[in-house]
Design an enzyme around this catalytic site. Structure first.
Site, PDB file in Angstrom:
ATOM      1  N   LYS A 172      26.823  47.946  -7.508  1.00  0.00           N
ATOM      2  CA  LYS A 172      25.979  46.950  -6.832  1.00  0.00           C
ATOM      3  C   LYS A 172      25.115  47.606  -5.744  1.00  0.00           C
ATOM      4  O   LYS A 172      25.206  48.808  -5.534  1.00  0.00           O
ATOM      5  CB  LYS A 172      26.846  45.827  -6.266  1.00  0.00           C
ATOM      6  CG  LYS A 172      27.851  45.237  -7.272  1.00  0.00           C
ATOM      7  CD  LYS A 172      27.195  44.426  -8.401  1.00  0.00           C
ATOM      8  CE  LYS A 172      28.119  44.177  -9.567  1.00  0.00           C
ATOM      9  NZ  LYS A 172      28.945  43.001  -9.516  1.00  0.00           N
TER      10      LYS A 172
HETATM   11  C1  LIG Z   1      30.050  42.198 -10.227  1.00  0.00           C
HETATM   12  C2  LIG Z   1      29.975  40.740 -10.503  1.00  0.00           C
HETATM   13  C3  LIG Z   1      31.041  39.856 -10.205  1.00  0.00           C
HETATM   14  C4  LIG Z   1      32.399  40.321  -9.798  1.00  0.00           C
HETATM   15  O1  LIG Z   1      32.434  41.139  -8.708  1.00  0.00           O
HETATM   16  P1  LIG Z   1      33.731  42.103  -8.493  1.00  0.00           P
HETATM   17  O2  LIG Z   1      33.471  42.631  -7.112  1.00  0.00           O
HETATM   18  O3  LIG Z   1      33.674  43.148  -9.550  1.00  0.00           O
HETATM   19  O4  LIG Z   1      34.931  41.245  -8.564  1.00  0.00           O
HETATM   20  C5  LIG Z   1      30.824  38.508 -10.383  1.00  0.00           C
HETATM   21  N1  LIG Z   1      29.668  38.022 -10.855  1.00  0.00           N
HETATM   22  C6  LIG Z   1      28.656  38.838 -11.190  1.00  0.00           C
HETATM   23  C7  LIG Z   1      27.383  38.239 -11.703  1.00  0.00           C
HETATM   24  C8  LIG Z   1      28.785  40.212 -11.048  1.00  0.00           C
HETATM   25  O5  LIG Z   1      27.782  41.019 -11.419  1.00  0.00           O
END
Ligand SMILES: *Cc1c(COP(=O)(O)O)cnc(C)c1O
Length: 382
Positions: free
Chosen positions: A189
């Site tokens: 991210k």
């Molecule tokens: C990455 C992501 C999540 C989950 O996040 P984590 O930190 O991996 O639990 C949820 N929704 C979307 C759209 C994502 O890209």
């Protein structure tokens, strides 16, 4: 900035950037008195809330935990329905199930793959408790239309902004576009804490509930009791241990100082891809609305008609290019098919998009000529 990916053979679709300052920030916490529920948590929360322009932020263990926490703050429970887009990571819908409620899948706009407000409107019922928008690939969903839809109906609007930290819509940052906004700090991210997540809101009651929800439903935390010189605490509802450690939060605060640089780099690389695809008929990038400034989490293209996606994927992986596919529509996962009897035909735009999309590498550590390499390999494969 670390350039470790540039010389390595494999170019991943996403990757973190860790600096000396990040390592130093983590080391300082390890040598301090507080590894969890310490001052680094509030510091990271202030950094993200301040950046977004929101009043409150609650750090939790992951983006998935943040979704669960946000839905719980909306009062989502058994018997409720929550509308979610079909085109997202499974966690968006899974967290509805953690609340004992039912996810209702809405189709997406075929040009942007963002939840389609007209499709949401068709799926609202007296049981709808919340609508969740996902800022797919990094651009905000159509929040003006979604706010209009839920207004005055007792339905809460949640942004799954796990792709869009730093995006803007009509000059407003993600974090201020919905009642509650969820971020993830997974390594692919915009910024990372290893694992981590956050919910941002202007609603003080929701923020207070979420602080308690992440700590078993207890009304104070360990440090707060120390400050008040008391051992007493009360657990008032069933919460979870969703706390984020000071170790992770220190990394997050350090990463936040470089978020503007990361965003600028992602936008620069995306603009280079855009220019290349304007002159190519191998694939077309997804549309970005004029009212949005995307945070450019994923660079997703739709392959030309007749291209064999599996062969393109294999060819590019063979060239050391970490292409990927985001996502199989959630209602097509075996778990959802078996439990809710969902299947093809429920969300045709998401299903059709899934057959043709490919995610190309995009992250701040990429070199500009990596873009040329990726596009050349894609054209060769198509
Ligand atoms: C990455 C992501 C999540 C989950 O996040 P984590 O930190 O991996 O639990 C949820 N929704 C979307 C759209 C994502 O890209």
């Amino acid at each position: 900035m670390s350039r470790s990916t540039v010389n390595s053979a494999f170019l991943p679709y996403g990757r973190q950037q860790i600096s000396r300052a990040d390592i130093e920030a983590v080391r300082a916490v390890l040598e301090s008195d507080w590894l969890t529920t310490g001052p680094a948590v509030a510091q990271f929360e202030r950094a993200v809330a301040g950046f977004c322009g929101a009043a409150h932020a609650v750090a939790v263990a992951s983006g998935t935990a943040a979704l669960h926490t946000a839905y719980a703050a909306c009062g989502v429970g058994p018997g409720d329905e929550v509308v979610v887009p079909a085109m997202t990571f499974a966690a968006t819908a899974n967290a509805v199930l953690y609340c004992g409620a039912t996810p209702v899948f809405a189709d997406v706009d075929p040009d942007t793959l963002l939840i389609d407000p007209a499709e949401v409107a068709r799926r609202l019922t007296p049981r709808t408790r919340a609508v969740v928008a996902v800022d797919y690939a990094g651009q905000p969903a159509d929040y003006p239309a979604l706010r209009q839809l839920v207004r005055g109906r007792g339905i809460r609007l949640v942004a799954d902004a796990c792709h869009s930290l730093g995006a803007q819509q009509e000059g407003r940052r993600t974090g201020t576009l919905a009642e509650l906004t969820v971020f993830s700090f997974h390594p692919v991210k915009q910024i990372t804490t290893g694992e981590g997540g956050m919910v941002v809101t202007d609603d003080p009651r929701a923020a207070a509930f979420m602080r308690s929800f992440r700590n078993h439903g207890i009304d104070t935390d360990h440090r707060g009791r120390g400050a008040k010189n008391t051992w007493e605490y009360a657990m008032t509802f069933l919460g979870h241990n969703y706390r984020m450690s000071d170790i992770n939060c220190a990394l997050g605060s350090s990463q936040m100082t470089r978020l503007p640089e990361f965003l600028a780099r992602r936008r620069r690389l995306a603009a280079l891809y855009d220019a290349r695809f304007a002159a190519s008929d191998a694939a077309k990038p997804l549309a970005v609305s004029e009212k949005n400034l995307s945070a450019r989490h994923l660079y997703v293209v739709r392959l030309a008609e007749g291209a064999d996606r599996r062969r393109v994927f294999e060819h590019m992986r063979g060239r050391g290019i970490g292409v990927n596919v985001h996502y199989l529509p959630v209602h097509l996962h075996p778990y959802y098919r078996e439990r809710f009897a969902t299947g093809p035909g429920l969300c045709p735009a998401a299903e059709a998009a899934y057959e043709r999309i490919l995610t190309l590498p995009l992250h701040p550590g990429m070199a500009e000529d990596d873009v040329d390499r990726v596009v050349a390999a894609l054209e060769e494969a198509v």
